[in-house]
Write a protein that holds these residues in place. Structure first.
Motif, short mmCIF file in Angstrom:
data_model
loop_
_atom_site.label_atom_id
_atom_site.label_comp_id
_atom_site.label_asym_id
_atom_site.label_seq_id
_atom_site.Cartn_x
_atom_site.Cartn_y
_atom_site.Cartn_z
N PHE A 1 -6.37 13.72 4.71
CA PHE A 1 -5.32 14.62 5.16
C PHE A 1 -4.02 14.32 4.42
CE2 PHE A 1 -2.24 16.59 7.93
CZ PHE A 1 -2.91 17.67 8.46
N ALA A 2 -3.67 13.04 4.37
CA ALA A 2 -2.42 12.65 3.70
C ALA A 2 -2.48 13.00 2.21
CB ALA A 2 -2.15 11.16 3.90
N LEU A 32 0.83 -1.20 0.00
CA LEU A 32 0.00 0.00 0.00
C LEU A 32 0.87 1.25 0.00
CD1 LEU A 32 -3.07 0.18 0.15
CD2 LEU A 32 -2.89 0.50 2.61
N VAL A 33 1.88 1.24 0.85
CA VAL A 33 2.76 2.41 0.95
C VAL A 33 3.66 2.50 -0.28
CG1 VAL A 33 4.43 3.62 2.39
CG2 VAL A 33 2.65 2.25 3.46
N ALA A 34 4.07 1.34 -0.78
CA ALA A 34 4.95 1.32 -1.96
C ALA A 34 4.26 1.94 -3.17
CB ALA A 34 5.37 -0.12 -2.28
N GLY A 92 -0.80 5.91 1.32
CA GLY A 92 0.25 5.93 2.33
C GLY A 92 -0.32 6.27 3.70
N GLY A 93 -1.24 7.24 3.74
CA GLY A 93 -1.87 7.62 5.00
C GLY A 93 -2.66 6.46 5.60
N ALA A 94 -3.35 5.73 4.76
CA ALA A 94 -4.09 4.55 5.23
C ALA A 94 -3.12 3.53 5.81
CB ALA A 94 -4.90 3.94 4.08
N GLY A 95 -1.99 3.36 5.13
CA GLY A 95 -0.96 2.45 5.63
C GLY A 95 -0.50 2.86 7.02
N GLU A 124 7.05 10.27 5.40
CA GLU A 124 6.51 11.21 6.38
C GLU A 124 4.99 11.37 6.19
OE1 GLU A 124 9.78 11.48 5.40
OE2 GLU A 124 10.01 10.85 7.48
N ILE A 125 4.55 11.25 4.95
CA ILE A 125 3.10 11.30 4.70
C ILE A 125 2.43 10.11 5.39
CG2 ILE A 125 1.38 11.02 2.88
CD1 ILE A 125 3.13 12.86 1.18
N PHE A 126 3.08 8.97 5.27
CA PHE A 126 2.63 7.75 5.96
C PHE A 126 2.56 8.00 7.47
CE2 PHE A 126 4.73 4.43 8.46
CZ PHE A 126 3.91 3.33 8.29
N MET A 127 3.64 8.59 8.01
CA MET A 127 3.71 8.86 9.45
C MET A 127 2.58 9.81 9.86
SD MET A 127 4.97 11.70 11.35
CE MET A 127 6.28 12.48 10.41
#
Ligand SMILES: Nc1ncnc2c1ncn2[C@@H]1O[C@H](COP(=O)(O)OP(=O)(O)O)[C@@H](O)[C@H]1O
Ligand SMILES: [Mg+2]
Lengths: 313, 237
Positions: free
Chosen positions: A85-86, A24-26, A219-222, A45-48
């Motif tokens: 948000f992400a 998902l993040v990849a 990425g945000g969901a991840g 950082e978007i993931f974070m």
């Protein structure tokens, strides 16, 4: 040895959960690379930040004392906010940190350095606003420890299944979007031949912005899923998660959407199995060994094509 | 219908179009000739707004278009069959045609499907290969697809950049027959060609571009008869 075999099914399920989230993040790395030929180093950082938004939603719900929190509506609520948000953050990054550079025809290095700068900026912004100490996800309030199911002799927490299902559905949704819709066709057109896409009447800047939104939202969901799983988040968590997801994207073939999903799955499984058979301390090393091996022996990745060739066109 | 007045264009610091004056009237086939690197493709891209003119004006149907975004220009009715076809290799034939109709947002699905059928009727080979990836087609088939894709936008003005390049002689004739029939159905055409003899034989007028300037402009018949043109562009001594 018998002990190891007994926990094998469980480790495989963990590996799948980890792998779908890496995938998902990849996707964020690979999609952005596809349309812009740049590695968005701020994606970690978007993931974070997605993880923080999820944490906030949960914290606010607890504070508001809305009564029993059932994951069936709380998790979607956390995901929705984190993704929005992400996604918007990704669009903002593209607009203010990258677009001014690529419009001016800067070399590849320009946006790359800008991305590293954005990554450091976001880490510090979160550290200053949210504190440097880690925050704890109240996962056990959503998924009581007793919620477990038996799969092939393994006892797996329901959360792990939810992770696999959520990440899997999102990847499937993205696949449909990219393959079957007009928007998806325009993304593929920009990735394949930007000038021709323009000539077809595609607004390339809009497509790039939409791609950032989609990749960042995933990425945000991840981030939310990882937060729920590890129950601890901090401003630095995007660094290693980002590197791993990036490894997954490279392993699958950067720029290739199916490759990112496959790379994520493989990385998650390998990591999980490595922990089973080796000292868990080596867990993080595995990802980087894979990254180096792929870069040396098959830089185009498993499903990727020879990018160097393509870029000459 | 289309009018270029003193158009100048640069790639970075290099001036490629120095002064291009050219007019295409509704219903015509106009041929643009010129040696390698004289700026023919750049002229096409400037009309579409992919390259921005640094001076001069481009008018389409009596309105200036040289400051409009390409998507608007396409929507107004100009589409391009690019040099070297440039089909989307990793999309199917059908998807390539769908990309051609990208700007027709409000067109009902039925109308688009009918247009796809019309392209298939023009090029039956494409119908047989509609689910095949563009990259797997032969050169001739790719050219048909590039033409079909441009037609999907329902252009009133079709720009064609060397449509016969790299095709076997039989196919060249076929392509020019198609160009003629597209024109008869009401589409105005500006075609860049190396194959000047064939192109001029179906065109009404021709322009010759040299080093970014239009140096000759005449009726196609007169160009075919003019000695220096024959020598320079028809490969005759
Ligand atoms: N994208 C580009 N960047 C820089 N120079 C270009 C570009 N495209 C074309 N040129 C240069 O502009 C000149 C005219 O090119 P072009 O319009 O393609 O000529 P033609 O189609 O008549 O062969 C050539 O010298 C070519 O090298
Ligand atoms: Mg050319």
């Amino acid at each position: 040895m018998a002990g190891v075999l007994a926990i094998l099914p469980q480790q495989i399920v963990f590996g799948l959960a980890l792998g779908t989230v890496y995938g998902l993040v990849a996707l964020g790395y690979t999609m952005v690379y596809g349309v812009l030929f740049m590695i968005n180093f701020a994606h970690g950082e978007i993931f974070m930040i997605g993880a923080y938004v999820g944490w906030w939603v949960l914290a606010l719900l607890l504070k508001a004392q809305v009564g029993a929190l059932h994951p069936a509506w709380v998790v979607p609520l956390m995901l929705l906010h984190a993704m929005l948000f992400a996604g918007l953050l990704g669009v903002g990054l593209e607009r203010f940190a990258y677009r001014p550079l690529y419009l001016r025809g800067a070399t590849r290095l320009g946006p790359l350095i800008s991305a590293i700068g954005a990554s450091i900026f976001l880490q510090n912004a979160v550290m200053l606003s949210q504190g440097a100490r880690m925050k704890v996800y109240m996962t056990s309030l959503l998924f009581p420890r007793t919620w477990r199911i038996q799969i092939a002799g393994a006892s797996v927490s329901l959360l792990v299944i939810v992770m696999i299902v959520v990440a899997g559905l999102m990847m499937w949704g993205l696949h449909l979007l990219v393959q079957r819709t007009k928007l998806g066709r325009s993304i593929r057109a920009v990735a394949e031949d930007r000038e021709m896409a323009t000539i077809m009447g595609v607004n390339v800047r809009r497509v790039i912005a939409v791609t950032f939104f989609l990749g960042s939202a995933l990425g945000g969901a991840g981030g939310v899923l990882v937060g729920l799983y590890y129950t601890q988040i901090d401003f630095f968590m995007g660094y290693s998660a980002g590197l791993k997801a990036f490894t997954a994207a490279v392993l699958g073939g950067i720029g290739n959407i199916r490759g990112a999903m496959l790379g994520g799955l493989i990385l998650g499984l390998v990591e999980s199995l490595a922990v089973t058979f080796m000292n868990p301390a080596y867990k993080d090393v595995v990802a980087f060994v894979i990254l180096i091996v792929v870069l040396v022996f098959r830089p185009m990745g498993l499903l990727g094509e020879n990018v160097a060739e393509r870029e000459k066109v | 219908m289309l009018k270029l007045t003193d158009v100048v264009a640069h790639y970075g610091p290099i001036q490629v179009l120095k002064s291009v004056n050219l007019e295409v009237r509704a219903g015509e086939i106009v041929c643009l000739l010129g040696g390698n690197a004289s700026g023919k493709s750049t002229t096409m891209k400037t009309i579409l707004g992919v390259v921005r003119p640094t001076a001069g004006r481009v008018e389409f149907e009596d309105q200036r278009i040289d400051r409009l975004p390409t998507e608007t220009i396409v929507r107004r009715g100009i589409s391009l069959v690019p040099e070297a076809r440039r089909i989307f290799a990793r999309m199917t034939v059908w998807e390539n045609l769908a990309m051609g109709a990208f700007t027709r947002q409000k067109a009902p699905a039925g109308e688009l499907a009918a247009d796809v059928e019309r392209v298939y009727a023009l090029f039956p080979r494409l119908a047989e290969r509609q689910h095949q990836l563009g990259g797997t087609l032969s050169g001739g088939e790719q050219q048909m697809l590039a033409i079909g894709r441009a037609l999907m936008a329902r252009p009133r003005l079709l720009l064609m950049d060397e449509p016969s390049m790299g095709l076997a002689p039989v196919l060249v004739d076929q392509v020019f027959d198609i160009i003629q029939s597209i024109n008869r159905l009401g589409t105005t055409i500006l075609v860049v060609e190396q194959n000047a003899a064939v192109a001029l034989s179906i065109a009404s007028r021709g322009y010759v571009l040299q080093n970014g300037r239009i140096v000759v402009h005449d009726a196609a018949r007169a160009l075919l008869a003019a000695d220096h043109i024959r020598r320079a562009y028809l490969g005759e001594d």
